[in-house]
Design a protein around this motif. Structure first.
Motif, PDB file in Angstrom:
ATOM      1  N   ALA A  23      -6.729   2.333  -2.729  1.00 21.89           N
ATOM      2  CA  ALA A  23      -6.750   1.997  -1.304  1.00 21.89           C
ATOM      3  C   ALA A  23      -7.939   1.122  -0.941  1.00 21.89           C
ATOM      4  O   ALA A  23      -7.982   0.537   0.144  1.00 21.89           O
ATOM      5  CB  ALA A  23      -6.775   3.276  -0.464  1.00 21.89           C
ATOM      6  N   THR A  44       0.249   4.198  -2.595  1.00 16.59           N
ATOM      7  CA  THR A  44      -0.633   5.361  -2.525  1.00 16.59           C
ATOM      8  C   THR A  44       0.167   6.661  -2.603  1.00 16.59           C
ATOM      9  O   THR A  44      -0.109   7.523  -3.431  1.00 16.59           O
ATOM     10  CB  THR A  44      -1.466   5.333  -1.235  1.00 16.59           C
ATOM     11  OG1 THR A  44      -0.614   5.121  -0.111  1.00 16.59           O
ATOM     12  CG2 THR A  44      -2.504   4.224  -1.293  1.00 16.59           C
ATOM     13  N   LEU A  61      -3.903  11.378   1.579  1.00 15.81           N
ATOM     14  CA  LEU A  61      -2.742  10.512   1.732  1.00 15.81           C
ATOM     15  C   LEU A  61      -2.425  10.247   3.197  1.00 15.81           C
ATOM     16  O   LEU A  61      -2.115   9.118   3.589  1.00 15.81           O
ATOM     17  CB  LEU A  61      -1.520  11.147   1.052  1.00 15.81           C
ATOM     18  CG  LEU A  61      -1.433  11.021  -0.470  1.00 15.81           C
ATOM     19  CD1 LEU A  61      -0.192  11.732  -0.969  1.00 15.81           C
ATOM     20  CD2 LEU A  61      -1.409   9.563  -0.879  1.00 15.81           C
ATOM     21  N   LEU A  85      -4.981   7.844   4.459  1.00 13.91           N
ATOM     22  CA  LEU A  85      -4.789   6.512   3.881  1.00 13.91           C
ATOM     23  C   LEU A  85      -3.628   5.772   4.542  1.00 13.91           C
ATOM     24  O   LEU A  85      -3.731   4.587   4.867  1.00 13.91           O
ATOM     25  CB  LEU A  85      -4.550   6.616   2.378  1.00 13.91           C
ATOM     26  CG  LEU A  85      -5.745   7.022   1.516  1.00 13.91           C
ATOM     27  CD1 LEU A  85      -5.313   7.177   0.066  1.00 13.91           C
ATOM     28  CD2 LEU A  85      -6.859   6.002   1.621  1.00 13.91           C
ATOM     29  N   PHE A 129       0.792  -1.220   0.000  1.00 13.47           N
ATOM     30  CA  PHE A 129       0.000   0.000   0.000  1.00 13.47           C
ATOM     31  C   PHE A 129       0.832   1.281   0.000  1.00 13.47           C
ATOM     32  O   PHE A 129       0.267   2.383  -0.044  1.00 13.47           O
ATOM     33  CB  PHE A 129      -0.951   0.005   1.192  1.00 13.47           C
ATOM     34  CG  PHE A 129      -2.353  -0.288   0.784  1.00 13.47           C
ATOM     35  CD1 PHE A 129      -3.342   0.658   0.870  1.00 13.47           C
ATOM     36  CD2 PHE A 129      -2.661  -1.527   0.266  1.00 13.47           C
ATOM     37  CE1 PHE A 129      -4.618   0.370   0.461  1.00 13.47           C
ATOM     38  CE2 PHE A 129      -3.933  -1.825  -0.143  1.00 13.47           C
ATOM     39  CZ  PHE A 129      -4.929  -0.862  -0.047  1.00 13.47           C
ATOM     40  N   ALA A 161      -4.300   6.002  -7.580  1.00 16.23           N
ATOM     41  CA  ALA A 161      -3.573   5.505  -6.413  1.00 16.23           C
ATOM     42  C   ALA A 161      -4.421   5.636  -5.147  1.00 16.23           C
ATOM     43  O   ALA A 161      -4.417   4.751  -4.292  1.00 16.23           O
ATOM     44  CB  ALA A 161      -2.257   6.269  -6.248  1.00 16.23           C
ATOM     45  N   ILE A 162      -5.152   6.741  -5.035  1.00 15.21           N
ATOM     46  CA  ILE A 162      -6.017   6.945  -3.872  1.00 15.21           C
ATOM     47  C   ILE A 162      -7.169   5.934  -3.888  1.00 15.21           C
ATOM     48  O   ILE A 162      -7.478   5.298  -2.885  1.00 15.21           O
ATOM     49  CB  ILE A 162      -6.548   8.387  -3.836  1.00 15.21           C
ATOM     50  CG1 ILE A 162      -5.396   9.350  -3.511  1.00 15.21           C
ATOM     51  CG2 ILE A 162      -7.682   8.549  -2.827  1.00 15.21           C
ATOM     52  CD1 ILE A 162      -5.764  10.810  -3.615  1.00 15.21           C
TER      53      ILE A 162
END
Length: 296
Positions: A245, A100, A123, A126, A97, A241-242
Motif C-alpha cells: 500500500a 491489498t 485492510l 487501507l 490497489f 500486500a499490506i
C-alpha cells in the motif's frame, strides 16, 4: 524488520511509475515503446548482477516456474499502463490497489486460516484510505470511470496479487538475484509477444525515449523484483500486500512534486490513513507480545 523494509521500499518504487508513464505518454511515445523499453532494460539490469551468482544454476523446472512468475509482473505493467490511457492515474491506482484485500484473501484460502484482527483492521483502513487518496469522493471522481479502464485496472490488481503470492514461494532455493533475472526474462518475453519491440530500431531510444524506459526499468523491474525476492519469502504474501500500500502515497507525492498536480485535503487524509493501516497491525502485534511476556 529488514525484510519488511525491503518490501516497503519495493512498493514505494512502484509508486513512481505512473508519473514517469504520464510524462512519456505526454511526449507522444506509444504503450508499445514504453512497455517494451521498460521490460528490455529491466532484463538487462537484473541479469548484470545475476551473472555473478550463476555458480548454482536453477534447474529447468525452477527456471520455467520463475519465468512464469515473471509473466505476472509483465502482465501487471501491460494492463496498468493501458488502463492509464482510459482513466486518470488516481482512478487506475485505486483499482490496482484492490490487490491489498485480494492478497490477504488468497493467503487465507491457501493457508486455510482466517486473517487476525489487526490484519482485518489494516485492510479496512487501507481500502478507505485508498478511496480517499484516489479522489473517488471528489466531485468528479466517479465521473472519470471508463469501462475499459476499470476492467484493465482490476485485471492488473489480479495479476499483481499473483506476483505477490508466487514471488515468495517459487524456487526459493535459487539465489534471489538469479530469481529476479529469471522473472524479468518472463516479463520481457510477454511484452515481446504483445508488442513488437519497435523501439529497438525506430530511433525512439536516441530520440528521447531512453531516460523514461530506463527509469521505468529501474523503479518498476529491478528494485521491486529484487527487493520482493529477498523480502516476501520472510514476510509472507499477506503482509507483502499490506506493505504494498506504500505505492499509493508515493504515487500521490511524486505526482505533486514532479507533475505539479493538485492534491486535495481528502487525498492527504487518505495518505495518512493508508500509512496508519500499514503501521497499525505490526504495532498491535508487538504490543500484544509485550503484554503477553509481561504477564508470563
Amino acid at each position: 524488520m529488514k525484510y519488511i523494509l525491503l518490501v516497503f521500499l519495493g512498493a514505494c518504487s512502484y509508486g513512481i511509475l505512473s508519473t514517469i508513464v504520464k510524462l512519456a505518454y505526454g511526449q507522444g511515445y506509444s504503450p508499445a515503446e514504453v512497455i517494451g523499453g521498460q521490460m528490455f532494460f529491466g532484463l538487462v539490469l537484473t541479469w548484470i548482477p545475476a551473472l555473478f551468482f550463476l555458480r548454482t544454476k536453477p534447474g529447468k523446472k525452477q527456471l520455467l516456474l520463475l519465468v512464469s512468475v515473471g509473466l505476472a509482473i509483465g502482465s501487471t505493467g501491460i494492463l496498468y499502463y493501458n488502463a492509464l490511457r482510459f482513466i486518470p492515474a488516481s482512478i487506475a491506482i485505486v483499482l490496482l490497489f484492490q490487490f491489498t484485500w485480494m492478497g490477504v484473501l488468497a493467503e487465507a484460502i491457501m493457508t486455510k486460516q482466517m486473517p487476525d484482527k489487526p490484519t482485518l483492521l489494516s485492510l479496512v483502513l487501507l481500502l478507505f484510505g485508498t478511496l480517499l487518496a484516489g479522489g473517488i469522493f471528489e466531485t468528479d471522481g466517479i465521473a472519470q470511470f471508463h469501462i475499459a479502464g476499470v476492467v484493465l485496472g482490476l485485471l492488473s490488481a489480479v495479476s499483481y496479487t499473483m506476483f505477490l503470492l508466487f514471488s515468495g514461494k517459487a524456487a526459493i532455493g535459487v539465489n534471489p538475484w538469479v530469481r529476479s533475472a529469471s522473472m524479468s526474462t518472463g516479463s520481457f518475453l510477454l511484452a515481446g509477444l504483445v508488442y513488437t519491440p519497435v523501439f529497438l530500431w525506430n530511433g525512439a531510444l536516441l530520440d528521447g525515449l531512453f531516460p523514461y524506459v530506463f527509469l521505468l526499468a529501474f523503479f518498476g523491474i529491478f528494485i521491486p523484483t529484487v527487493f520482493f525476492n529477498f523480502g516476501v519469502p520472510h514476510t509472507g504474501p499477506g503482509m507483502a500486500a499490506i506493505l504494498g500500500a506504500a505505492e499509493l502515497p508515493m504515487a500521490v507525492f511524486s505526482s505533486f512534486i514532479i507533475l505539479g498536480e493538485t492534491v486535495s485535503a481528502l487525498q492527504v487524509t487518505g495518505v495518512v490513513v493508508i500509512l496508519l493501516g500499514m503501521i497499525l497491525p505490526e504495532w498491535l502485534r508487538q504490543r500484544h507480545k509485550r503484554l503477553k511476556s509481561s504477564l508470563s
